[in-house]
Motif scaffolding. Structure first.
Motif, short mmCIF file in Angstrom:
data_model
loop_
_atom_site.label_atom_id
_atom_site.label_comp_id
_atom_site.label_asym_id
_atom_site.label_seq_id
_atom_site.Cartn_x
_atom_site.Cartn_y
_atom_site.Cartn_z
N VAL A 46 -6.59 -2.94 -22.13
CA VAL A 46 -7.34 -4.16 -21.81
C VAL A 46 -7.36 -4.43 -20.31
O VAL A 46 -8.37 -4.90 -19.77
N HIS A 47 -6.23 -4.13 -19.62
CA HIS A 47 -6.11 -4.45 -18.18
C HIS A 47 -5.83 -3.16 -17.40
O HIS A 47 -4.87 -3.10 -16.63
N ALA A 48 -6.65 -2.16 -17.57
CA ALA A 48 -6.41 -0.87 -16.93
C ALA A 48 -6.37 -0.97 -15.42
O ALA A 48 -5.48 -0.41 -14.75
N GLU A 49 -7.31 -1.69 -14.82
CA GLU A 49 -7.37 -1.79 -13.36
C GLU A 49 -6.18 -2.55 -12.80
O GLU A 49 -5.59 -2.16 -11.79
N ASP A 50 -5.79 -3.63 -13.46
CA ASP A 50 -4.64 -4.42 -12.99
C ASP A 50 -3.34 -3.61 -13.10
O ASP A 50 -2.48 -3.69 -12.21
N PHE A 51 -3.19 -2.86 -14.16
CA PHE A 51 -2.00 -2.02 -14.31
C PHE A 51 -1.94 -0.98 -13.20
O PHE A 51 -0.86 -0.66 -12.68
N HIS A 52 -3.10 -0.46 -12.83
CA HIS A 52 -3.17 0.55 -11.77
C HIS A 52 -2.68 -0.04 -10.45
O HIS A 52 -1.87 0.58 -9.73
N HIS A 53 -3.14 -1.22 -10.10
CA HIS A 53 -2.74 -1.84 -8.84
C HIS A 53 -1.27 -2.26 -8.87
O HIS A 53 -0.56 -2.12 -7.87
N ALA A 54 -0.81 -2.78 -10.00
CA ALA A 54 0.59 -3.22 -10.09
C ALA A 54 1.55 -2.05 -9.97
O ALA A 54 2.62 -2.17 -9.35
N ALA A 55 1.19 -0.90 -10.53
CA ALA A 55 2.08 0.26 -10.48
C ALA A 55 2.27 0.78 -9.07
O ALA A 55 3.28 1.45 -8.78
N MET A 56 1.34 0.46 -8.17
CA MET A 56 1.48 0.90 -6.78
C MET A 56 2.64 0.20 -6.08
O MET A 56 3.08 0.65 -5.01
N GLU A 57 3.13 -0.90 -6.66
CA GLU A 57 4.27 -1.60 -6.08
C GLU A 57 5.60 -0.92 -6.40
O GLU A 57 6.62 -1.25 -5.80
N LEU A 58 5.61 0.01 -7.35
CA LEU A 58 6.84 0.70 -7.73
C LEU A 58 7.08 1.89 -6.81
O LEU A 58 6.14 2.50 -6.30
N ASP A 59 8.36 2.22 -6.63
CA ASP A 59 8.75 3.35 -5.77
C ASP A 59 8.83 4.62 -6.62
O ASP A 59 9.78 4.81 -7.37
N THR A 60 7.83 5.46 -6.48
CA THR A 60 7.78 6.70 -7.27
C THR A 60 8.94 7.62 -6.94
O THR A 60 9.45 8.33 -7.81
N LEU A 61 9.38 7.61 -5.68
CA LEU A 61 10.49 8.48 -5.28
C LEU A 61 11.77 8.11 -6.02
O LEU A 61 12.49 8.98 -6.51
N VAL A 62 12.04 6.81 -6.13
CA VAL A 62 13.24 6.37 -6.85
C VAL A 62 13.12 6.72 -8.33
O VAL A 62 14.09 7.17 -8.96
N PHE A 112 19.26 -1.33 -7.03
CA PHE A 112 18.58 -1.50 -5.74
C PHE A 112 17.07 -1.61 -5.94
O PHE A 112 16.40 -2.35 -5.20
N GLU A 113 16.52 -0.89 -6.90
CA GLU A 113 15.09 -0.97 -7.16
C GLU A 113 14.71 -2.36 -7.67
O GLU A 113 13.74 -2.96 -7.19
N TRP A 114 15.46 -2.88 -8.60
CA TRP A 114 15.20 -4.23 -9.10
C TRP A 114 15.42 -5.27 -7.99
O TRP A 114 14.68 -6.25 -7.89
N GLY A 115 16.45 -5.05 -7.18
CA GLY A 115 16.73 -5.99 -6.09
C GLY A 115 15.56 -6.11 -5.13
O GLY A 115 15.24 -7.21 -4.67
N ALA A 116 14.93 -4.97 -4.83
CA ALA A 116 13.76 -5.00 -3.93
C ALA A 116 12.61 -5.79 -4.55
O ALA A 116 11.90 -6.52 -3.85
N MET A 146 11.20 -3.43 -20.60
CA MET A 146 11.42 -2.08 -21.13
C MET A 146 12.46 -1.33 -20.32
O MET A 146 13.35 -0.68 -20.89
N THR A 147 12.37 -1.39 -18.99
CA THR A 147 13.38 -0.68 -18.18
C THR A 147 14.73 -1.40 -18.25
O THR A 147 15.78 -0.76 -18.16
N GLY A 148 14.70 -2.73 -18.43
CA GLY A 148 15.95 -3.46 -18.58
C GLY A 148 16.65 -3.12 -19.88
O GLY A 148 17.88 -2.93 -19.92
N LEU A 149 15.88 -3.04 -20.97
CA LEU A 149 16.46 -2.66 -22.25
C LEU A 149 16.98 -1.22 -22.20
O LEU A 149 18.05 -0.92 -22.75
N HIS A 150 16.25 -0.36 -21.51
CA HIS A 150 16.72 1.02 -21.36
C HIS A 150 18.01 1.06 -20.53
O HIS A 150 18.95 1.79 -20.86
N GLY A 151 18.07 0.25 -19.46
CA GLY A 151 19.29 0.20 -18.66
C GLY A 151 20.49 -0.28 -19.45
O GLY A 151 21.61 0.22 -19.28
N LEU A 152 20.24 -1.24 -20.37
CA LEU A 152 21.32 -1.70 -21.25
C LEU A 152 21.82 -0.56 -22.12
O LEU A 152 23.03 -0.41 -22.34
N HIS A 153 20.90 0.26 -22.62
CA HIS A 153 21.30 1.42 -23.43
C HIS A 153 22.09 2.43 -22.60
O HIS A 153 23.01 3.07 -23.12
#
Length: 260
Positions: A46-62, A112-116, A146-153
């Protein structure tokens, strides 16, 4: 059933039941994350374009580094199980410690990723994020959930592996020697070995003849308190859980970090 120094010790082990129970538990975990993956797919459609722009805020290297860390931890976990099967206990413990270290390393990177993201105001409910489009708000909501629940696991897995490692450090058996020259002329009685809390660990049959000297060696430790070559089901089931944690991240990584 084991025979130790002439003593027959019966141990009940249900490896099949333990393995089936573990697989059932893993299936429920897959249902949990599977529902979230379906929800993610719907919102992304439903929000393909918004997801694309939001994902650019994540650090792919990390994200890539964390993927390599978890893949390596799966290797060390598999090696730990393979080594205990061949009786190389010290090497198995070393690989298990490395697996735990990789899990903690993953969580440090995630911290550190979440902190940023929090520093930049990109977290659910923040005033800055609420100024963005609905799709971007949904993206970061799913990202933290989703990443928080995974981190808990991951943390649970580290705890479980730590307990298993402690059990592996236990000696396979207690070595107790009962001997004494002062038991001569013992008739019509039995010889018994008592544990530290007073429970009877072993006893002889009633003695009919005179005895001049008795020497008994008993090796014993409850099965639930040790992991060894002959009984590594606990380590194997813990490894299955850890592999599930790694597999889930393999799906999370491209969904959030590579959709750009």
């Amino acid at each position: 059933m084991n025979t130790i120094d002439g003593l027959t010790v019966h141990h009940h082990r249900d490896y099949t039941g333990a393995k089936i129970g573990m697989w059932v538990f893993l299936f429920t975990e897959l249902l949990l994350f599977g529902g979230m993956f379906i929800l993610y797919s719907v919102y992304r459609t439903v929000h393909a374009e918004d997801f694309h722009h939001a994902a650019m805020e994540l650090d792919t290297l990390v994200g890539t580094m964390n993927t390599l860390i978890l893949l390596t931890s799966s290797l060390t976990m598999a090696l730990s199980i393979a080594l205990i099967q061949t009786g190389r206990k010290k090497s198995s413990i070393l690989c298990l410690v490395l697996t735990i270290a990789f899990g903690l390393w993953f969580m440090v990177n995630k911290y550190f990723e979440w902190g940023a993201k929090f520093e930049h105001g990109l977290y659910p409910g923040s005033e800055f994020l609420l100024q963005h489009s609905q799709g971007e708000i949904l993206f970061f909501g799913l990202y933290f959930t989703m990443t928080g629940l995974h981190g808990l696991h991951v943390l649970v897995g580290v705890g479980v592996l730590s307990v298993v490692g402690f059990k592996m450090l236990n000696k396979p058996y207690e070595d107790i020697v009962f001997a004494g020259p002062g038991v001569d002329k013992l008739e019509g009685a039995e010889i018994a070995l008592l544990g530290k809390s007073g429970q009877k660990m072993w006893s002889s049959e009633v003695i009919d003849d005179s005895v001049e000297r008795v020497s008994v060696r008993l090796k014993y430790r409850p099965v639930g308190k040790r992991v060894r070559k002959e009984d590594y089901a606990l380590l194997e089931n813990s490894g299955l859980y850890w592999h599930l944690v790694d597999i889930i991240w393999i799906f999370l990584f491209p969904l959030f970090y590579l959709i750009t």
